[in-house]
Design a protein around this motif. Structure first.
Motif, PDB file in Angstrom:
ATOM      1  N   SER A  54      78.947  98.401 -90.717  1.00  0.00           N
ATOM      2  CA  SER A  54      79.606  98.170 -89.426  1.00  0.00           C
ATOM      3  C   SER A  54      79.695  96.671 -89.189  1.00  0.00           C
ATOM      4  CB  SER A  54      78.814  98.831 -88.290  1.00  0.00           C
ATOM      5  OG  SER A  54      77.615  98.110 -88.033  1.00  0.00           O
ATOM      6  N   LEU A  55      80.304  96.292 -88.102  1.00  0.00           N
ATOM      7  CA  LEU A  55      80.345  94.882 -87.740  1.00  0.00           C
ATOM      8  C   LEU A  55      78.986  94.395 -87.267  1.00  0.00           C
ATOM      9  CD1 LEU A  55      83.838  94.657 -85.997  1.00  0.00           C
ATOM     10  CD2 LEU A  55      83.212  94.024 -88.340  1.00  0.00           C
ATOM     11  N   VAL A  56      78.052  95.309 -86.985  1.00  0.00           N
ATOM     12  CA  VAL A  56      76.670  94.938 -86.659  1.00  0.00           C
ATOM     13  C   VAL A  56      75.854  94.863 -87.944  1.00  0.00           C
ATOM     14  CG1 VAL A  56      74.558  95.648 -85.468  1.00  0.00           C
ATOM     15  CG2 VAL A  56      76.761  95.898 -84.332  1.00  0.00           C
ATOM     16  N   GLN A  57      75.959  95.864 -88.780  1.00  0.00           N
ATOM     17  CA  GLN A  57      75.285  95.905 -90.078  1.00  0.00           C
ATOM     18  C   GLN A  57      76.237  95.297 -91.110  1.00  0.00           C
ATOM     19  OE1 GLN A  57      71.962  96.713 -89.217  1.00  0.00           O
ATOM     20  NE2 GLN A  57      71.960  98.048 -90.983  1.00  0.00           N
ATOM     21  N   ALA A  58      76.464  94.018 -91.018  1.00  0.00           N
ATOM     22  CA  ALA A  58      77.520  93.365 -91.798  1.00  0.00           C
ATOM     23  C   ALA A  58      77.078  92.929 -93.186  1.00  0.00           C
ATOM     24  CB  ALA A  58      78.061  92.161 -91.026  1.00  0.00           C
ATOM     25  N   GLU A  59      75.790  92.954 -93.484  1.00  0.00           N
ATOM     26  CA  GLU A  59      75.340  92.479 -94.795  1.00  0.00           C
ATOM     27  C   GLU A  59      76.027  93.199 -95.954  1.00  0.00           C
ATOM     28  OE1 GLU A  59      71.315  91.658 -97.423  1.00  0.00           O
ATOM     29  OE2 GLU A  59      71.118  92.269 -95.334  1.00  0.00           O
ATOM     30  N   PRO A  60      76.169  94.530 -95.925  1.00  0.00           N
ATOM     31  CA  PRO A  60      76.887  95.173 -97.035  1.00  0.00           C
ATOM     32  C   PRO A  60      78.335  94.688 -97.164  1.00  0.00           C
ATOM     33  CG  PRO A  60      75.653  96.811 -95.801  1.00  0.00           C
ATOM     34  CD  PRO A  60      75.590  95.518 -95.026  1.00  0.00           C
ATOM     35  N   PRO A  86      79.281 103.625 -88.405  1.00  0.00           N
ATOM     36  CA  PRO A  86      80.310 102.583 -88.315  1.00  0.00           C
ATOM     37  C   PRO A  86      80.449 101.980 -86.918  1.00  0.00           C
ATOM     38  CG  PRO A  86      81.327 104.741 -88.381  1.00  0.00           C
ATOM     39  CD  PRO A  86      79.859 104.941 -88.649  1.00  0.00           C
ATOM     40  N   LEU A  87      80.002 102.687 -85.910  1.00  0.00           N
ATOM     41  CA  LEU A  87      80.030 102.152 -84.545  1.00  0.00           C
ATOM     42  C   LEU A  87      78.620 101.802 -84.068  1.00  0.00           C
ATOM     43  CD1 LEU A  87      82.746 104.449 -82.936  1.00  0.00           C
ATOM     44  CD2 LEU A  87      82.998 102.137 -83.864  1.00  0.00           C
ATOM     45  N   HIS A  88      77.692 101.740 -85.012  1.00  0.00           N
ATOM     46  CA  HIS A  88      76.305 101.360 -84.769  1.00  0.00           C
ATOM     47  C   HIS A  88      75.701 102.144 -83.595  1.00  0.00           C
ATOM     48  CE1 HIS A  88      73.078  98.806 -86.070  1.00  0.00           C
ATOM     49  NE2 HIS A  88      72.793  98.521 -84.816  1.00  0.00           N
ATOM     50  N   GLY A  89      75.789 103.458 -83.725  1.00  0.00           N
ATOM     51  CA  GLY A  89      75.217 104.327 -82.702  1.00  0.00           C
ATOM     52  C   GLY A  89      75.880 104.198 -81.345  1.00  0.00           C
ATOM     53  N   GLY A  90      77.132 103.788 -81.319  1.00  0.00           N
ATOM     54  CA  GLY A  90      77.859 103.609 -80.061  1.00  0.00           C
ATOM     55  C   GLY A  90      77.724 102.207 -79.490  1.00  0.00           C
ATOM     56  N   LEU A  92      78.660  99.361 -80.681  1.00  0.00           N
ATOM     57  CA  LEU A  92      79.882  98.573 -80.803  1.00  0.00           C
ATOM     58  C   LEU A  92      80.933  98.964 -79.774  1.00  0.00           C
ATOM     59  CD1 LEU A  92      80.368  98.101 -84.632  1.00  0.00           C
ATOM     60  CD2 LEU A  92      80.257  96.318 -82.896  1.00  0.00           C
ATOM     61  N   VAL A  93      80.939 100.215 -79.372  1.00  0.00           N
ATOM     62  CA  VAL A  93      81.912 100.657 -78.365  1.00  0.00           C
ATOM     63  C   VAL A  93      81.715  99.865 -77.083  1.00  0.00           C
ATOM     64  CG1 VAL A  93      82.700 102.621 -76.994  1.00  0.00           C
ATOM     65  CG2 VAL A  93      82.066 102.942 -79.388  1.00  0.00           C
ATOM     66  N   GLN A  94      80.450  99.554 -76.750  1.00  0.00           N
ATOM     67  CA  GLN A  94      80.150  98.780 -75.536  1.00  0.00           C
ATOM     68  C   GLN A  94      80.322  97.283 -75.735  1.00  0.00           C
ATOM     69  OE1 GLN A  94      79.577 100.471 -72.728  1.00  0.00           O
ATOM     70  NE2 GLN A  94      79.776 102.325 -73.958  1.00  0.00           N
ATOM     71  N   ALA A  95      80.080  96.795 -76.949  1.00  0.00           N
ATOM     72  CA  ALA A  95      80.072  95.357 -77.199  1.00  0.00           C
ATOM     73  C   ALA A  95      81.437  94.788 -77.593  1.00  0.00           C
ATOM     74  CB  ALA A  95      79.057  95.030 -78.286  1.00  0.00           C
ATOM     75  N   ALA A  96      82.253  95.578 -78.256  1.00  0.00           N
ATOM     76  CA  ALA A  96      83.537  95.071 -78.748  1.00  0.00           C
ATOM     77  C   ALA A  96      84.498  94.840 -77.588  1.00  0.00           C
ATOM     78  CB  ALA A  96      84.134  96.051 -79.746  1.00  0.00           C
ATOM     79  N   SER A 109      92.227 100.532 -79.936  1.00  0.00           N
ATOM     80  CA  SER A 109      91.161 100.284 -78.965  1.00  0.00           C
ATOM     81  C   SER A 109      90.029  99.552 -79.674  1.00  0.00           C
ATOM     82  CB  SER A 109      90.643 101.616 -78.403  1.00  0.00           C
ATOM     83  OG  SER A 109      89.895 102.300 -79.405  1.00  0.00           O
ATOM     84  N   PRO A 110      89.111  98.940 -78.927  1.00  0.00           N
ATOM     85  CA  PRO A 110      87.979  98.291 -79.588  1.00  0.00           C
ATOM     86  C   PRO A 110      87.196  99.244 -80.504  1.00  0.00           C
ATOM     87  CG  PRO A 110      88.128  97.525 -77.334  1.00  0.00           C
ATOM     88  CD  PRO A 110      89.136  98.645 -77.488  1.00  0.00           C
ATOM     89  N   ALA A 111      86.962 100.467 -80.063  1.00  0.00           N
ATOM     90  CA  ALA A 111      86.234 101.425 -80.909  1.00  0.00           C
ATOM     91  C   ALA A 111      87.020 101.731 -82.182  1.00  0.00           C
ATOM     92  CB  ALA A 111      85.951 102.707 -80.134  1.00  0.00           C
TER      93      ALA A 111
END
Length: 152
Positions: A54-60, A86-90, A92-96, A109-111
């Motif tokens: 995900s954009l949070v777990q970006a290392e991979p 992929p949405l880091h448990g939701g 990212l939906v709040q942060a994006a 949409s951001p999600a």
């Protein structure tokens, strides 16, 4: 698992981890070697790796862009790579933001944009695992994943 294959209970198997790769507990080459040992030196049936992308777990994502890491190593072996969370448990939906979504893919949409970013991981991600709380959200996710990959 190789015994289960020999018994006809499963055809292939995989590994799923949240932090095994990022915490350097194991690598794909190590898992490949262990599976071969378990198969008695024969062709093993370890064929998939699941890890958060995900954009949070970006290392991979960062690693595969450099041609290394678990996604690249699994792809080299022909394994299926499943991107989980992929949405880091939701989160990212709040942060994006709408600005981020417009940068990634205008009209989403951001999600949806964050989901497409995870699905666009180059070099081997074959499936994205997600859940949706309503049919409308499932449809929105499906629509996002039908988009062409975001060039990374």
């Amino acid at each position: 698992m190789e015994e289960a294959v020999a018994a006809g209970q499963v055809e292939t198997y995989g590994i799923a981890t949240w932090s095994g790769f990022t915490d350097r507990i194991f690598t794909v080459p190590q898992l490949d070697r262990l599976a071969a040992e378990a198969a008695g030196g024969r062709q093993h049936h370890l064929q998939a790796a699941q890890l958060p992308v995900s954009l949070v777990q970006a290392e991979p994502l960062e690693q595969v862009l450099q041609g290394c890491g678990p996604i690249a190593a699994a792809a080299e072996r022909g394994w299926e790579v499943l991107a989980s969370s992929p949405l880091h448990g939701g989160e990212l939906v709040q942060a994006a933001t709408a600005a981020l979504a417009a940068l990634l893919r205008p009209g989403l949409s951001p999600a949806q944009a964050c989901l497409l970013a995870a699905a666009s991981c180059p070099g081997g991600t074959t499936r994205v695992l997600l859940s949706a709380s309503t049919p409308a959200r499932w449809e929105a996710a499906r629509a996002a994943l039908e988009q062409p990959a975001i060039p990374l």
